[in-house]
Design an enzyme around this catalytic site. Structure first.
Site, PDB file in Angstrom:
ATOM      1  N   ARG A   1       9.137 -12.241   2.680  1.00  0.00           N
ATOM      2  CA  ARG A   1       8.197 -11.125   2.832  1.00  0.00           C
ATOM      3  C   ARG A   1       8.384 -10.395   4.155  1.00  0.00           C
ATOM      4  NH1 ARG A   1       5.021  -7.656  -0.099  1.00  0.00           N
ATOM      5  NH2 ARG A   1       3.183  -7.007   1.072  1.00  0.00           N
TER       6      ARG A   1
ATOM      7  N   GLY B   1      12.901  -2.674   1.368  1.00  0.00           N
ATOM      8  CA  GLY B   1      12.704  -1.678   0.322  1.00  0.00           C
ATOM      9  C   GLY B   1      13.527  -1.876  -0.938  1.00  0.00           C
TER      10      GLY B   1
ATOM     11  N   PRO C   1       2.366  -8.964  -9.086  1.00  0.00           N
ATOM     12  CA  PRO C   1       3.222  -9.414 -10.196  1.00  0.00           C
ATOM     13  C   PRO C   1       3.696  -8.285 -11.102  1.00  0.00           C
ATOM     14  CG  PRO C   1       0.937  -9.901 -10.694  1.00  0.00           C
ATOM     15  CD  PRO C   1       0.964  -9.373  -9.285  1.00  0.00           C
ATOM     16  N   LEU C   2       3.155  -7.080 -10.921  1.00  0.00           N
ATOM     17  CA  LEU C   2       3.587  -5.956 -11.750  1.00  0.00           C
ATOM     18  C   LEU C   2       4.973  -5.460 -11.375  1.00  0.00           C
ATOM     19  CD1 LEU C   2       0.300  -3.872 -11.951  1.00  0.00           C
ATOM     20  CD2 LEU C   2       1.282  -5.330 -13.724  1.00  0.00           C
ATOM     21  N   GLU C   3       5.410  -5.740 -10.137  1.00  0.00           N
ATOM     22  CA  GLU C   3       6.725  -5.253  -9.715  1.00  0.00           C
ATOM     23  C   GLU C   3       7.828  -5.774 -10.636  1.00  0.00           C
ATOM     24  OE1 GLU C   3       7.382  -5.853  -5.564  1.00  0.00           O
ATOM     25  OE2 GLU C   3       5.721  -4.578  -4.966  1.00  0.00           O
TER      26      GLU C   3
ATOM     27  N   GLU D   1       0.825  -1.207   0.000  1.00  0.00           N
ATOM     28  CA  GLU D   1       0.000   0.000   0.000  1.00  0.00           C
ATOM     29  C   GLU D   1       0.861   1.260   0.000  1.00  0.00           C
ATOM     30  OE1 GLU D   1      -2.207  -3.443   1.446  1.00  0.00           O
ATOM     31  OE2 GLU D   1      -0.348  -2.530   2.140  1.00  0.00           O
TER      32      GLU D   1
END
Length: 431
Positions: free
Chosen positions: A270, A314, A340-342, A64
């Site tokens: 994670r 980060g 999955p866009l990362e 987020e």
């Protein structure tokens, strides 16, 4: 209703106190921000606000915060002289927000009790509250509404898992949703779900997904160090992994190496409190291993078969840009997956497990474009090996993923404009 809600929340806190005390004694993750959560406003917050107009943005954790970062920058450009204050729930979200948004005051979201919420409202006196995704906190919503503070939910989504619960309790949720001024939904399906659980339909708009606009740099210091080390290998990056997934990756690793001897693997858990656990797991596998937090300015290139543990906060988003192939975790176990866009933004071929409910719309768009591979644990080794070898047109797969990312962009600017327009409506003049 609020009395019942507050009583239940207090009861949960009291009954669960022994568990939380043990967790706080054994993990810094649970101690972090405790004073702030209990309503003790950080001493630097009043000075940061200093009588200026404030927008309060709440972003739960890393995902987020990343989605909110560009939106907050857009808001600051459109609202010069305003302060955008950011709250998070998790320690990792807190760290990332402070790193990405050095000009914004960052603090932990207070417990959803009247005394703690009121303390923050007295200090911030926000002109608007912005909630990311599905952060519906009844007390926070009620107190802001009582003060006449407009509330907007941006990048709104109602997951498959949470929708049945909202439907069962929609009579309870309806009064709180009616206090919200604006819902900016990720998709038409989410907009329909919001209306079904009680959101006024006139206040719901489809705005698109902010996560299509999350653009990460691939030239950060950590990414450069890793790129230099693995320059002679083909790197598989496994990001945002959860317990059970590291074991699956390590079990598949020998099979992958038989086909691709010059492959290397980077695992990024994670949760930071699992870094040591995963480090020991990798060491027991017998593979050569390095901790990224201990890499120096210059490191010798590694040989094939080497495993890197990304034990920093980060850096994952930029490290995806170094990968030959990327696996997005939280998906081989039933946790709903991660974004999955990362990796797709770097035209890196993306592999994900069958649990992707949290990003269903994104995965649907990528599947329709043949821009993602969905695998079971048993298929992991063969899929990785094929993509690392460049078989099955891996390059084209990555390019299609990048095309999906670019085609869906623009939600951030639309969302920022909608928020400013809401402020103007409340103020009765252009800001």
């Amino acid at each position: 209703m609020m009395v019942m809600y507050s009583s239940l929340l207090l009861a949960v806190l009291v009954v669960g106190a022994p568990y939380w005390l043990v967790r706080m004694a054994t993990s810094g993750r649970y101690r972090a921000g405790l004073r702030g959560r209990l309503g003790m406003v950080p001493k630097e917050l009043p000075a940061a606000v200093n009588g200026q107009s404030v927008v309060w943005v709440h972003a739960v954790s890393v995902g987020e915060v990343m989605a909110a970062t560009r939106l907050i920058r857009e808001l600051k450009e459109r609202l010069p002289g305003w302060v955008v204050a950011v709250s998070t729930t998790t320690e990792t979200g807190q760290r990332l927000a402070k790193e990405r948004l050095p000009d914004s005051p960052v603090f932990y979201l207070p417990l959803d009790l009247k005394f703690s919420v009121r303390r923050y409202l007295r200090v911030l006196q926000p002109r608007m509250l912005v909630l990311m995704e599905s952060e519906f906190w009844p007390r926070l919503i009620k107190e802001c509404a009582k003060d006449g503070v407009p509330i907007a939910v941006v990048n709104a989504r109602i997951s498959d898992r949470s929708f049945p619960r909202y439907m069962r309790l929609r009579q309870m949720w309806r009064p709180f949703l009616e206090m919200i001024s604006l819902f900016l939904a990720q998709s038409r399906e989410t907009a329909e779900r919001l209306a079904k659980i009680g959101a006024p339909t006139a206040r719901v708009r489809v705005m698109g997904n902010l996560k299509y606009d999350v653009q990460s740099r691939s030239d950060t210091e950590m990414a450069r160090r890793i790129a230099s080390m693995v320059s002679g290998t083909k790197l598989a990056v496994a990001g945002s992994t959860l317990a059970g997934e590291e074991e699956a990756l390590l079990a598949a690793w020998p099979t992958i190496l038989k086909s691709i001897p010059d492959a290397s693997l980077l695992i990024a858990p994670r949760h930071p409190d699992r870094f040591e656990e995963v480090w020991q797991l990798i060491r027991r596998s017998g593979s050569p291993v390095y901790r990224c937090s201990q890499l120096g300015q210059s490191n010798d290139p590694v040989a094939g078969g080497t495993i890197l543990l990304l034990d920093t906060i980060g850096d994952l988003a930029s490290v995806y840009g170094v990968a030959t192939v990327a696996f997005v975790g939280g998906s081989l176990v039933s946790k709903g997956g991660h974004n999955p866009l990362e990796p797709a933004q770097f035209a890196v071929p993306v592999v994900i497990g069958p649990s992707f409910e949290n990003f269903r719309e994104i995965v649907k768009a990528m599947r329709e474009a043949e821009a993602i591979r969905i695998v079971t644990t048993d298929e992991l080794a063969a899929t990785f090996a094929g993509l690392l070898q460049g078989k099955d047109d891996a390059r084209a797969l990555g390019q299609r993923g990048r095309a999906v990312f670019e085609a869906e962009a623009g939600a951030t600017a639309r969302t920022a404009q909608a928020l400013v327009s809401l402020l103007e409506q409340r103020a009765g003049a252009a800001l």
